[in-house]
Structures are given as C-alpha cells and as structure tokens.
Write a protein that holds these residues in place. Sequence first.
Motif, PDB file in Angstrom:
ATOM      1  N   PHE A 118      30.300 -13.005 -64.737  1.00 25.22           N
ATOM      2  CA  PHE A 118      30.427 -14.218 -65.562  1.00 25.22           C
ATOM      3  C   PHE A 118      31.622 -15.073 -65.162  1.00 25.22           C
ATOM      4  CE2 PHE A 118      29.522 -16.642 -69.299  1.00 25.22           C
ATOM      5  CZ  PHE A 118      30.745 -17.045 -69.805  1.00 25.22           C
ATOM      6  N   SER A 119      32.743 -14.449 -64.849  1.00 20.57           N
ATOM      7  CA  SER A 119      33.982 -15.199 -64.645  1.00 20.57           C
ATOM      8  C   SER A 119      33.938 -16.115 -63.433  1.00 20.57           C
ATOM      9  CB  SER A 119      35.172 -14.239 -64.534  1.00 20.57           C
ATOM     10  OG  SER A 119      35.002 -13.376 -63.424  1.00 20.57           O
ATOM     11  N   ILE A 120      33.034 -15.880 -62.490  1.00 21.11           N
ATOM     12  CA  ILE A 120      33.006 -16.712 -61.293  1.00 21.11           C
ATOM     13  C   ILE A 120      31.955 -17.818 -61.378  1.00 21.11           C
ATOM     14  CG2 ILE A 120      33.803 -14.797 -59.863  1.00 21.11           C
ATOM     15  CD1 ILE A 120      30.999 -14.619 -58.677  1.00 21.11           C
ATOM     16  N   TYR A 121      31.179 -17.814 -62.457  1.00 22.82           N
ATOM     17  CA  TYR A 121      30.119 -18.800 -62.617  1.00 22.82           C
ATOM     18  C   TYR A 121      30.613 -20.024 -63.373  1.00 22.82           C
ATOM     19  CZ  TYR A 121      26.150 -16.197 -60.790  1.00 22.82           C
ATOM     20  OH  TYR A 121      25.266 -15.562 -59.964  1.00 22.82           O
ATOM     21  N   ASP A 122      30.142 -21.183 -62.939  1.00 19.13           N
ATOM     22  CA  ASP A 122      30.288 -22.386 -63.735  1.00 19.13           C
ATOM     23  C   ASP A 122      29.212 -22.330 -64.824  1.00 19.13           C
ATOM     24  OD1 ASP A 122      30.835 -24.454 -60.782  1.00 19.13           O
ATOM     25  OD2 ASP A 122      32.197 -23.131 -61.888  1.00 19.13           O
ATOM     26  N   MET A 123      29.617 -22.638 -66.051  1.00 21.92           N
ATOM     27  CA  MET A 123      28.693 -22.559 -67.177  1.00 21.92           C
ATOM     28  C   MET A 123      28.523 -23.929 -67.807  1.00 21.92           C
ATOM     29  SD  MET A 123      27.881 -19.391 -67.163  1.00 21.92           S
ATOM     30  CE  MET A 123      26.929 -19.368 -68.676  1.00 21.92           C
ATOM     31  N   GLY A 124      27.308 -24.231 -68.212  1.00 23.53           N
ATOM     32  CA  GLY A 124      27.068 -25.540 -68.792  1.00 23.53           C
ATOM     33  C   GLY A 124      26.044 -25.493 -69.912  1.00 23.53           C
ATOM     34  N   TRP A 125      26.065 -26.521 -70.700  1.00 21.37           N
ATOM     35  CA  TRP A 125      25.053 -26.768 -71.725  1.00 21.37           C
ATOM     36  C   TRP A 125      24.325 -28.058 -71.381  1.00 21.37           C
ATOM     37  CZ3 TRP A 125      23.561 -23.457 -75.445  1.00 21.37           C
ATOM     38  CH2 TRP A 125      24.423 -22.419 -75.786  1.00 21.37           C
ATOM     39  N   TYR A 126      23.019 -27.975 -71.368  1.00 21.97           N
ATOM     40  CA  TYR A 126      22.161 -29.131 -71.155  1.00 21.97           C
ATOM     41  C   TYR A 126      21.298 -29.303 -72.394  1.00 21.97           C
ATOM     42  CZ  TYR A 126      23.221 -28.994 -66.126  1.00 21.97           C
ATOM     43  OH  TYR A 126      23.847 -29.030 -64.915  1.00 21.97           O
TER      44      TYR A 126
ATOM     45  N   ALA B  93      30.214 -28.912 -69.494  1.00 18.75           N
ATOM     46  CA  ALA B  93      30.300 -27.843 -68.514  1.00 18.75           C
ATOM     47  C   ALA B  93      31.730 -27.352 -68.408  1.00 18.75           C
ATOM     48  CB  ALA B  93      29.808 -28.318 -67.150  1.00 18.75           C
ATOM     49  N   THR B  94      31.848 -26.093 -68.083  1.00 14.15           N
ATOM     50  CA  THR B  94      33.158 -25.505 -67.806  1.00 14.15           C
ATOM     51  C   THR B  94      33.063 -24.733 -66.504  1.00 14.15           C
ATOM     52  OG1 THR B  94      34.835 -23.943 -68.594  1.00 14.15           O
ATOM     53  CG2 THR B  94      32.585 -23.567 -69.350  1.00 14.15           C
ATOM     54  N   ILE B  95      33.955 -25.053 -65.571  1.00 16.88           N
ATOM     55  CA  ILE B  95      33.914 -24.352 -64.302  1.00 16.88           C
ATOM     56  C   ILE B  95      34.712 -23.057 -64.419  1.00 16.88           C
ATOM     57  CG2 ILE B  95      33.673 -26.525 -63.079  1.00 16.88           C
ATOM     58  CD1 ILE B  95      36.542 -26.070 -62.029  1.00 16.88           C
ATOM     59  N   SER B  96      34.560 -22.217 -63.423  1.00 19.72           N
ATOM     60  CA  SER B  96      35.169 -20.893 -63.509  1.00 19.72           C
ATOM     61  C   SER B  96      36.680 -20.966 -63.647  1.00 19.72           C
ATOM     62  CB  SER B  96      34.794 -20.055 -62.287  1.00 19.72           C
ATOM     63  OG  SER B  96      35.228 -20.679 -61.103  1.00 19.72           O
ATOM     64  N   GLY B  97      37.291 -22.038 -63.123  1.00 25.20           N
ATOM     65  CA  GLY B  97      38.736 -22.178 -63.223  1.00 25.20           C
ATOM     66  C   GLY B  97      39.211 -22.634 -64.585  1.00 25.20           C
ATOM     67  N   GLY B  98      38.268 -23.079 -65.430  1.00 19.93           N
ATOM     68  CA  GLY B  98      38.623 -23.420 -66.800  1.00 19.93           C
ATOM     69  C   GLY B  98      38.544 -24.882 -67.162  1.00 19.93           C
ATOM     70  N   SER B  99      38.452 -25.783 -66.180  1.00 25.85           N
ATOM     71  CA  SER B  99      38.368 -27.195 -66.530  1.00 25.85           C
ATOM     72  C   SER B  99      36.998 -27.496 -67.112  1.00 25.85           C
ATOM     73  CB  SER B  99      38.655 -28.073 -65.319  1.00 25.85           C
ATOM     74  OG  SER B  99      37.691 -27.872 -64.325  1.00 25.85           O
ATOM     75  N   THR B 100      36.926 -28.601 -67.845  1.00 29.82           N
ATOM     76  CA  THR B 100      35.702 -28.963 -68.552  1.00 29.82           C
ATOM     77  C   THR B 100      35.347 -30.415 -68.296  1.00 29.82           C
ATOM     78  OG1 THR B 100      36.959 -29.542 -70.537  1.00 29.82           O
ATOM     79  CG2 THR B 100      36.124 -27.286 -70.398  1.00 29.82           C
TER      80      THR B 100
ATOM     81  N   PHE C 182      26.376 -20.634 -59.575  1.00 35.46           N
ATOM     82  CA  PHE C 182      27.351 -20.191 -58.581  1.00 35.46           C
ATOM     83  C   PHE C 182      26.740 -20.435 -57.219  1.00 35.46           C
ATOM     84  CE2 PHE C 182      30.882 -18.093 -56.829  1.00 35.46           C
ATOM     85  CZ  PHE C 182      30.446 -17.225 -55.851  1.00 35.46           C
ATOM     86  N   GLY C 183      27.309 -21.366 -56.475  1.00 33.44           N
ATOM     87  CA  GLY C 183      26.713 -21.725 -55.200  1.00 33.44           C
ATOM     88  C   GLY C 183      25.316 -22.259 -55.419  1.00 33.44           C
TER      89      GLY C 183
END
Length: 115
Positions: free
Chosen positions: A29-37, A50-57, A99-100
């Motif tokens: 989970f920690s390496i995936y960018d996560m989003g809501w559509y 969306a929130t990328i794995s580094g934490g920005s949104t 992820f990729g």
Amino acid sequence: QVQLVESGGGLVQPGGSLRLSCAASGIIFSIYDMGWYRQAPGKQRELVAATISGGSTNYADSVKGRFTISRGNAKNTVYLQMNSLKPEDTAVYYCNAQFGNRHYWGQGTQVTVSS
C-alpha cells in the motif's frame, strides 16, 4: 489477489458530511498512489482527489476546500472526508490504486446528496 473495498457511502442532505473509506489488500500500500474518482449518471468518470505515496495531495477544483483525502499506511486504508456536500456531488465513488502501469479499482460506493 488485489482488493479495494469501499465503504461509507449513503444518502445525505445538502450541507451534510460523509466519510468514505477504501481498504486495500494484496498490494504494498505505501508505494501506491491512491485516488478517489466519481461517476455521475451520463457523465465520464472524473478524478476527485489523490494522494501520492510521498504524501502530497491534489483535488478537483469542484471539491477544493470541502473534501479531504488522507491515507493510513498502517491500516492500508485511504479516506475521503466530504463536507458541505452538494447535490452535484451525487455519484458512484471509486477507489483507485496506481503504481507504474498497474491500476486497480474498487467496486464503487453510491453517494446521494438530496433533501
């Protein structure tokens, strides 16, 4: 087997709040960018937040200041806090993990904003 399971949708009055959750399994989970559509009837699916794995949104302009995306890496869960809901927020909301070139989707949860 990758699974994204959304919960928290429902019927709410205009001005109300809902919190969506998406529990992920089968991925790091920690390496995936996560989003809501979301997808409203007759419309294309659109990115809400969306929130990328580094934490920005990042957020769609239509929800800035009202919605907040967050992630709990320890729980493999991403959240969408939705405040000041409007009728035009009515849609099926989908969780996405990327992820990729790997893309995974949840089954969706209905959010209806109506009086």
